[in-house]
Design a protein around this motif. Sequence first.
Motif, PDB file in Angstrom:
ATOM      1  N   LEU A  75       0.828  -1.208   0.000  1.00  0.00           N
ATOM      2  CA  LEU A  75       0.000   0.000   0.000  1.00  0.00           C
ATOM      3  C   LEU A  75       0.863   1.259   0.000  1.00  0.00           C
ATOM      4  N   ILE A  76       1.846   1.302   0.853  1.00  0.00           N
ATOM      5  CA  ILE A  76       2.654   2.513   1.010  1.00  0.00           C
ATOM      6  C   ILE A  76       3.580   2.740  -0.191  1.00  0.00           C
ATOM      7  N   LYS A  77       4.036   1.666  -0.817  1.00  0.00           N
ATOM      8  CA  LYS A  77       4.962   1.799  -1.946  1.00  0.00           C
ATOM      9  C   LYS A  77       4.259   2.038  -3.285  1.00  0.00           C
ATOM     10  N   PHE A  78       3.105   1.421  -3.469  1.00  0.00           N
ATOM     11  CA  PHE A  78       2.467   1.475  -4.785  1.00  0.00           C
ATOM     12  C   PHE A  78       1.121   2.185  -4.817  1.00  0.00           C
ATOM     13  N   PHE A  79       0.479   2.311  -3.673  1.00  0.00           N
ATOM     14  CA  PHE A  79      -0.861   2.903  -3.637  1.00  0.00           C
ATOM     15  C   PHE A  79      -0.977   3.935  -2.521  1.00  0.00           C
ATOM     16  N   GLU A  80       0.097   4.691  -2.298  1.00  0.00           N
ATOM     17  CA  GLU A  80       0.119   5.627  -1.172  1.00  0.00           C
ATOM     18  C   GLU A  80      -1.095   6.559  -1.178  1.00  0.00           C
ATOM     19  N   ASN A  81      -1.479   7.036  -2.346  1.00  0.00           N
ATOM     20  CA  ASN A  81      -2.633   7.933  -2.438  1.00  0.00           C
ATOM     21  C   ASN A  81      -3.950   7.210  -2.162  1.00  0.00           C
ATOM     22  N   GLY A  82      -3.937   5.899  -2.275  1.00  0.00           N
ATOM     23  CA  GLY A  82      -5.145   5.123  -2.014  1.00  0.00           C
ATOM     24  C   GLY A  82      -5.166   4.452  -0.648  1.00  0.00           C
ATOM     25  N   TYR A  83      -4.177   4.763   0.194  1.00  0.00           N
ATOM     26  CA  TYR A  83      -4.079   4.100   1.506  1.00  0.00           C
ATOM     27  C   TYR A  83      -5.351   4.301   2.322  1.00  0.00           C
ATOM     28  N   ALA A  84      -5.836   5.539   2.376  1.00  0.00           N
ATOM     29  CA  ALA A  84      -7.029   5.818   3.183  1.00  0.00           C
ATOM     30  C   ALA A  84      -8.224   5.012   2.681  1.00  0.00           C
ATOM     31  N   ALA A  85      -8.407   4.974   1.379  1.00  0.00           N
ATOM     32  CA  ALA A  85      -9.528   4.218   0.806  1.00  0.00           C
ATOM     33  C   ALA A  85      -9.379   2.729   1.099  1.00  0.00           C
ATOM     34  N   ALA A  86      -8.161   2.220   0.951  1.00  0.00           N
ATOM     35  CA  ALA A  86      -7.921   0.796   1.237  1.00  0.00           C
ATOM     36  C   ALA A  86      -8.177   0.497   2.712  1.00  0.00           C
ATOM     37  N   LEU A  87      -7.744   1.385   3.587  1.00  0.00           N
ATOM     38  CA  LEU A  87      -7.957   1.201   5.025  1.00  0.00           C
ATOM     39  C   LEU A  87      -9.449   1.182   5.353  1.00  0.00           C
ATOM     40  N   ILE A  88     -10.187   2.092   4.774  1.00  0.00           N
ATOM     41  CA  ILE A  88     -11.642   2.124   4.994  1.00  0.00           C
ATOM     42  C   ILE A  88     -12.272   0.831   4.498  1.00  0.00           C
ATOM     43  N   LEU A  89     -11.844   0.361   3.340  1.00  0.00           N
ATOM     44  CA  LEU A  89     -12.363  -0.895   2.792  1.00  0.00           C
ATOM     45  C   LEU A  89     -12.054  -2.070   3.722  1.00  0.00           C
ATOM     46  N   VAL A  90     -10.829  -2.137   4.218  1.00  0.00           N
ATOM     47  CA  VAL A  90     -10.432  -3.219   5.137  1.00  0.00           C
ATOM     48  C   VAL A  90     -11.270  -3.173   6.408  1.00  0.00           C
ATOM     49  N   VAL A  91     -11.489  -1.985   6.949  1.00  0.00           N
ATOM     50  CA  VAL A  91     -12.247  -1.842   8.201  1.00  0.00           C
ATOM     51  C   VAL A  91     -13.726  -2.161   7.992  1.00  0.00           C
ATOM     52  N   VAL A  92     -14.334  -1.543   6.999  1.00  0.00           N
ATOM     53  CA  VAL A  92     -15.777  -1.746   6.776  1.00  0.00           C
ATOM     54  C   VAL A  92     -16.070  -3.192   6.392  1.00  0.00           C
ATOM     55  N   SER A  93     -15.298  -3.732   5.466  1.00  0.00           N
ATOM     56  CA  SER A  93     -15.518  -5.135   5.084  1.00  0.00           C
ATOM     57  C   SER A  93     -15.194  -6.064   6.248  1.00  0.00           C
ATOM     58  N   GLY A  94     -14.247  -5.662   7.082  1.00  0.00           N
ATOM     59  CA  GLY A  94     -13.849  -6.484   8.228  1.00  0.00           C
ATOM     60  C   GLY A  94     -14.969  -6.732   9.210  1.00  0.00           C
ATOM     61  N   VAL A  95     -15.834  -5.766   9.395  1.00  0.00           N
ATOM     62  CA  VAL A  95     -16.978  -5.965  10.299  1.00  0.00           C
ATOM     63  C   VAL A  95     -17.815  -7.132   9.788  1.00  0.00           C
ATOM     64  N   TRP A  96     -18.074  -7.151   8.495  1.00  0.00           N
ATOM     65  CA  TRP A  96     -18.860  -8.241   7.913  1.00  0.00           C
ATOM     66  C   TRP A  96     -18.064  -9.538   7.890  1.00  0.00           C
ATOM     67  N   ILE A  97     -16.814  -9.490   7.424  1.00  0.00           N
ATOM     68  CA  ILE A  97     -15.979 -10.695   7.311  1.00  0.00           C
ATOM     69  C   ILE A  97     -15.843 -11.383   8.667  1.00  0.00           C
ATOM     70  N   CYS A  98     -15.501 -10.614   9.692  1.00  0.00           N
ATOM     71  CA  CYS A  98     -15.311 -11.206  11.029  1.00  0.00           C
ATOM     72  C   CYS A  98     -16.623 -11.733  11.602  1.00  0.00           C
ATOM     73  N   GLY A  99     -17.703 -10.971  11.419  1.00  0.00           N
ATOM     74  CA  GLY A  99     -19.003 -11.421  11.913  1.00  0.00           C
ATOM     75  C   GLY A  99     -19.470 -12.686  11.221  1.00  0.00           C
ATOM     76  N   LYS A 100     -19.318 -12.733   9.910  1.00  0.00           N
ATOM     77  CA  LYS A 100     -19.730 -13.921   9.137  1.00  0.00           C
ATOM     78  C   LYS A 100     -18.888 -15.132   9.514  1.00  0.00           C
ATOM     79  N   ALA A 101     -17.576 -14.948   9.618  1.00  0.00           N
ATOM     80  CA  ALA A 101     -16.690 -16.066   9.978  1.00  0.00           C
ATOM     81  C   ALA A 101     -17.037 -16.602  11.363  1.00  0.00           C
ATOM     82  N   ALA A 102     -17.265 -15.707  12.302  1.00  0.00           N
ATOM     83  CA  ALA A 102     -17.616 -16.127  13.667  1.00  0.00           C
ATOM     84  C   ALA A 102     -18.944 -16.877  13.671  1.00  0.00           C
ATOM     85  N   ASP A 103     -19.926 -16.364  12.943  1.00  0.00           N
ATOM     86  CA  ASP A 103     -21.224 -17.047  12.859  1.00  0.00           C
ATOM     87  C   ASP A 103     -21.082 -18.428  12.223  1.00  0.00           C
ATOM     88  N   ASP A 104     -20.285 -18.513  11.160  1.00  0.00           N
ATOM     89  CA  ASP A 104     -20.112 -19.784  10.454  1.00  0.00           C
ATOM     90  C   ASP A 104     -19.503 -20.865  11.341  1.00  0.00           C
TER      91      ASP A 104
END
Length: 161
Positions: free
Chosen positions: A48-77
């Motif tokens: 992220l820092i070497k190739f997508f520095e300008n997109g770091y914030a967007a990637a971080l938001i994606l990781v966090v927002v999707s993480g709520v669903w990913i972690c919840g779904k995995a735990a439920d499964d």
Amino acid sequence: MRADKTPSFKQLLANPVQMLAFGFGSGLSKKAPGTMGTLVAIPFYYVLIKFFENGYAAALILVVVSGVWICGKAADDIGVHDHGGIVWDEIAGYLLTMYWVAFSWQNVILGFVLFRLFDIAKPWPINWLDTKVKGGLGIMVDDLLAGLMSAGCLYVLTGLL
């Protein structure tokens, strides 16, 4: 699934959500799965820092927002809230830790150490949130707060060093 409700690597390969939640297999580690999950975050941070520095914030938001669903779904499964092998939250927490500092290998290591300390020790209010918030958000929130606290310390320390 094994008797302890931990999926096998073969099961992770068959289930993309579980693969992500278990940090591409790092969460299957018998010892310190959270630490292994945090180690997995380092190459992602580097890319992220070497190739997508300008997109770091967007990637971080994606990781966090999707993480709520990913972690919840995995735990439920698997039927276990905040199973120790679910480490997507550690990945998100480490990426958050590193957001405000310039890249250096010293910062990578110091950020790793600080994040693991806050994540393991769970000082207030991290411990309070860890027990009060449930579901995918509950799995993510303590690591995000540990990431913020680590980021603050790292930011101050990098200014002093």
